[in-house]
Design a protein around this motif. Structure first.
Motif, PDB file in Angstrom:
ATOM      1  N   GLU A 135       0.846  -1.189   0.000  1.00 44.11           N
ATOM      2  CA  GLU A 135       0.000   0.000   0.000  1.00 44.11           C
ATOM      3  C   GLU A 135       0.884   1.243   0.000  1.00 44.11           C
ATOM      4  N   VAL A 136       0.567   2.191  -0.873  1.00 43.99           N
ATOM      5  CA  VAL A 136       1.271   3.475  -0.913  1.00 43.99           C
ATOM      6  C   VAL A 136       0.282   4.557  -0.513  1.00 43.99           C
ATOM      7  N   ARG A 137       0.664   5.341   0.488  1.00 42.62           N
ATOM      8  CA  ARG A 137      -0.175   6.438   0.968  1.00 42.62           C
ATOM      9  C   ARG A 137       0.514   7.762   0.658  1.00 42.62           C
ATOM     10  N   ARG A 138      -0.286   8.737   0.292  1.00 42.70           N
ATOM     11  CA  ARG A 138       0.256  10.067   0.003  1.00 42.70           C
ATOM     12  C   ARG A 138      -0.415  11.084   0.902  1.00 42.70           C
ATOM     13  N   HIS A 139       0.413  11.926   1.555  1.00 42.70           N
ATOM     14  CA  HIS A 139      -0.097  12.923   2.474  1.00 42.70           C
ATOM     15  C   HIS A 139      -0.574  14.160   1.720  1.00 42.70           C
ATOM     16  N   HIS A 140      -1.750  14.621   2.071  1.00 42.74           N
ATOM     17  CA  HIS A 140      -2.242  15.903   1.581  1.00 42.74           C
ATOM     18  C   HIS A 140      -3.436  16.291   2.431  1.00 42.74           C
ATOM     19  N   ARG A 141      -3.882  17.504   2.294  1.00 36.73           N
ATOM     20  CA  ARG A 141      -5.033  17.948   3.076  1.00 36.73           C
ATOM     21  C   ARG A 141      -6.289  17.206   2.642  1.00 36.73           C
ATOM     22  N   GLY A 142      -7.214  17.049   3.595  1.00 40.24           N
ATOM     23  CA  GLY A 142      -8.447  16.350   3.277  1.00 40.24           C
ATOM     24  C   GLY A 142      -8.317  14.859   3.535  1.00 40.24           C
ATOM     25  N   SER A 143      -9.250  14.092   2.994  1.00 44.04           N
ATOM     26  CA  SER A 143      -9.243  12.653   3.225  1.00 44.04           C
ATOM     27  C   SER A 143      -8.031  12.018   2.556  1.00 44.04           C
ATOM     28  N   PRO A 144      -7.319  11.140   3.280  1.00 39.63           N
ATOM     29  CA  PRO A 144      -6.110  10.521   2.719  1.00 39.63           C
ATOM     30  C   PRO A 144      -6.438   9.563   1.584  1.00 39.63           C
ATOM     31  N   LYS A 145      -5.545   9.503   0.600  1.00 38.82           N
ATOM     32  CA  LYS A 145      -5.730   8.575  -0.508  1.00 38.82           C
ATOM     33  C   LYS A 145      -4.634   7.521  -0.457  1.00 38.82           C
ATOM     34  N   ARG A 146      -5.022   6.325  -0.805  1.00 39.78           N
ATOM     35  CA  ARG A 146      -4.091   5.204  -0.788  1.00 39.78           C
ATOM     36  C   ARG A 146      -4.318   4.390  -2.044  1.00 39.78           C
ATOM     37  N   ILE A 147      -3.243   3.860  -2.588  1.00 39.99           N
ATOM     38  CA  ILE A 147      -3.397   2.932  -3.702  1.00 39.99           C
ATOM     39  C   ILE A 147      -2.818   1.591  -3.255  1.00 39.99           C
ATOM     40  N   ARG A 148      -3.624   0.565  -3.403  1.00 39.02           N
ATOM     41  CA  ARG A 148      -3.288  -0.753  -2.878  1.00 39.02           C
ATOM     42  C   ARG A 148      -2.956  -1.694  -4.026  1.00 39.02           C
ATOM     43  N   PHE A 149      -1.930  -2.511  -3.805  1.00 39.01           N
ATOM     44  CA  PHE A 149      -1.460  -3.446  -4.835  1.00 39.01           C
ATOM     45  C   PHE A 149      -1.527  -4.871  -4.310  1.00 39.01           C
ATOM     46  N   GLU A 150      -2.071  -5.744  -5.132  1.00 42.04           N
ATOM     47  CA  GLU A 150      -2.007  -7.177  -4.875  1.00 42.04           C
ATOM     48  C   GLU A 150      -0.926  -7.758  -5.777  1.00 42.04           C
ATOM     49  N   ALA A 151      -0.063  -8.602  -5.221  1.00 42.81           N
ATOM     50  CA  ALA A 151       1.070  -9.160  -5.971  1.00 42.81           C
ATOM     51  C   ALA A 151       0.817 -10.613  -6.349  1.00 42.81           C
ATOM     52  N   LYS A 152       1.237 -10.971  -7.561  1.00 40.59           N
ATOM     53  CA  LYS A 152       1.139 -12.348  -8.028  1.00 40.59           C
ATOM     54  C   LYS A 152       2.400 -12.715  -8.812  1.00 40.59           C
ATOM     55  N   ARG A 153       2.875 -13.940  -8.597  1.00 37.28           N
ATOM     56  CA  ARG A 153       3.959 -14.456  -9.427  1.00 37.28           C
ATOM     57  C   ARG A 153       3.404 -14.849 -10.782  1.00 37.28           C
ATOM     58  N   LEU A 154       4.257 -14.790 -11.791  1.00 36.00           N
ATOM     59  CA  LEU A 154       3.898 -15.218 -13.136  1.00 36.00           C
ATOM     60  C   LEU A 154       4.980 -16.161 -13.639  1.00 36.00           C
ATOM     61  N   GLY A 155       4.561 -17.346 -14.077  1.00 36.31           N
ATOM     62  CA  GLY A 155       5.520 -18.327 -14.572  1.00 36.31           C
ATOM     63  C   GLY A 155       5.682 -19.472 -13.591  1.00 36.31           C
ATOM     64  N   ARG A 156       6.599 -20.348 -13.896  1.00 37.80           N
ATOM     65  CA  ARG A 156       6.911 -21.496 -13.052  1.00 37.80           C
ATOM     66  C   ARG A 156       5.662 -22.339 -12.763  1.00 37.80           C
ATOM     67  N   GLY A 157       5.025 -22.777 -13.839  1.00 42.89           N
ATOM     68  CA  GLY A 157       3.920 -23.716 -13.700  1.00 42.89           C
ATOM     69  C   GLY A 157       2.573 -23.077 -13.474  1.00 42.89           C
ATOM     70  N   ARG A 158       2.076 -23.138 -12.237  1.00 43.08           N
ATOM     71  CA  ARG A 158       0.691 -22.760 -11.964  1.00 43.08           C
ATOM     72  C   ARG A 158       0.470 -21.259 -11.841  1.00 43.08           C
ATOM     73  N   HIS A 159       1.516 -20.467 -11.910  1.00 44.22           N
ATOM     74  CA  HIS A 159       1.375 -19.018 -11.740  1.00 44.22           C
ATOM     75  C   HIS A 159       1.061 -18.383 -13.098  1.00 44.22           C
ATOM     76  N   THR A 160      -0.221 -18.356 -13.417  1.00 39.76           N
ATOM     77  CA  THR A 160      -0.678 -17.988 -14.749  1.00 39.76           C
ATOM     78  C   THR A 160      -1.403 -16.647 -14.741  1.00 39.76           C
ATOM     79  N   ILE A 161      -1.706 -16.144 -15.943  1.00 37.08           N
ATOM     80  CA  ILE A 161      -2.517 -14.935 -16.067  1.00 37.08           C
ATOM     81  C   ILE A 161      -3.910 -15.178 -15.482  1.00 37.08           C
ATOM     82  N   ALA A 162      -4.426 -16.377 -15.628  1.00 36.34           N
ATOM     83  CA  ALA A 162      -5.737 -16.698 -15.064  1.00 36.34           C
ATOM     84  C   ALA A 162      -5.742 -16.516 -13.549  1.00 36.34           C
ATOM     85  N   ALA A 163      -4.668 -16.950 -12.881  1.00 39.94           N
ATOM     86  CA  ALA A 163      -4.564 -16.770 -11.435  1.00 39.94           C
ATOM     87  C   ALA A 163      -4.382 -15.298 -11.082  1.00 39.94           C
ATOM     88  N   TYR A 164      -3.622 -14.581 -11.889  1.00 34.20           N
ATOM     89  CA  TYR A 164      -3.408 -13.146 -11.701  1.00 34.20           C
ATOM     90  C   TYR A 164      -4.740 -12.396 -11.734  1.00 34.20           C
TER      91      TYR A 164
END
Length: 216
Positions: free
Chosen positions: A94-123
């Motif tokens: 999660e990345v948070r940025r400070h500024h006046r008013g309600s705080p905004k955050r952008i959240r990231f979910e991580a997935k491996r790609l490759g090595r067998g079962r780590h596919t775009i479908a799972a992503y």
């Protein structure tokens, strides 16, 4: 309730700045680590190293001034209606940025790609992109991100696979008519993309996709 014009404009400015700064901070942190040493690592290990390096960027006096406005957090529990305590979902980064008013955050979910079962479908699956579309992972302003740690093939191959899957299954992933995968022009060497969706409540959802190589 519709926001006043000035407030809406500021909302858009803050959202765009957070988006750009989050992507650049990921890229600057990634450039400090040794990708080949994580070629067989799982996503939690990779995320831990990446967050550590992103935090070192934010503490480095030589970094751009804007990094002082950003906080980076790993494995944070999310407040979701109907969930409490340890039952709350955990977001990878999660990345948070400070500024006046309600705080905004952008959240990231991580997935491996490759090595067998780590596919775009799972992503794109229930524990990936779909978790944002369904609201399992909340957003503060209709934006979220996916981190793809690819451990084989190339960035072009993975981005092409992702674009094809989103196109072929646009209804399933609730991609908007003009929301197919496209590059984000922030840093020429930075493999970042965007796609536009609607969540299960019909609200706009912008997804950022950052593909990072961890090749032996």
């Amino acid at each position: 309730m519709k926001l006043p014009a000035v407030e809406f404009a500021l909302h858009e400015v803050y959202a765009a700045e957070l988006r750009g700064h989050a992507i650049m901070l990921i890229w600057l942190g990634y450039r400090r680590l040794d990708p080949s040493s994580l070629a067989k690592a799982d996503e939690d290990e990779i995320t831990g190293v990446l967050v550590r390096e992103m935090q070192s960027v934010s503490e480095d006096p030589a970094s751009p001034e804007w990094v002082e406005q950003c906080e980076v957090h790993e494995q944070t529990r999310q407040n979701v209606e109907g969930k409490s305590g340890k039952g709350r979902p955990i977001i990878d980064l999660e990345v948070r940025r400070h500024h006046r008013g309600s705080p905004k955050r952008i959240r990231f979910e991580a997935k491996r790609l490759g090595r067998g079962r780590h596919t775009i479908a799972a992503y794109l699956g229930d524990e990936g992109l779909a978790a944002f579309v369904t609201g399992h992972y909340p957003t503060t302003h209709g934006e979220a991100g996916m981190l793809g740690y690819f451990q084989e093939k190339t960035q072009d191959e993975w981005s092409n696979d992702l674009a094809q899957k989103l196109s072929d299954e646009s209804s399933k992933h609730q991609v908007t008519p003009n929301g197919q995968l496209e590059p984000i022009d922030i840093e020429p060497a930075m493999p970042a993309f965007r796609s536009c969706h609607t969540d299960t409540n019909g609200r706009p959802l912008l997804l950022i996709h950052v593909l990072l190589a961890f090749i032996p």
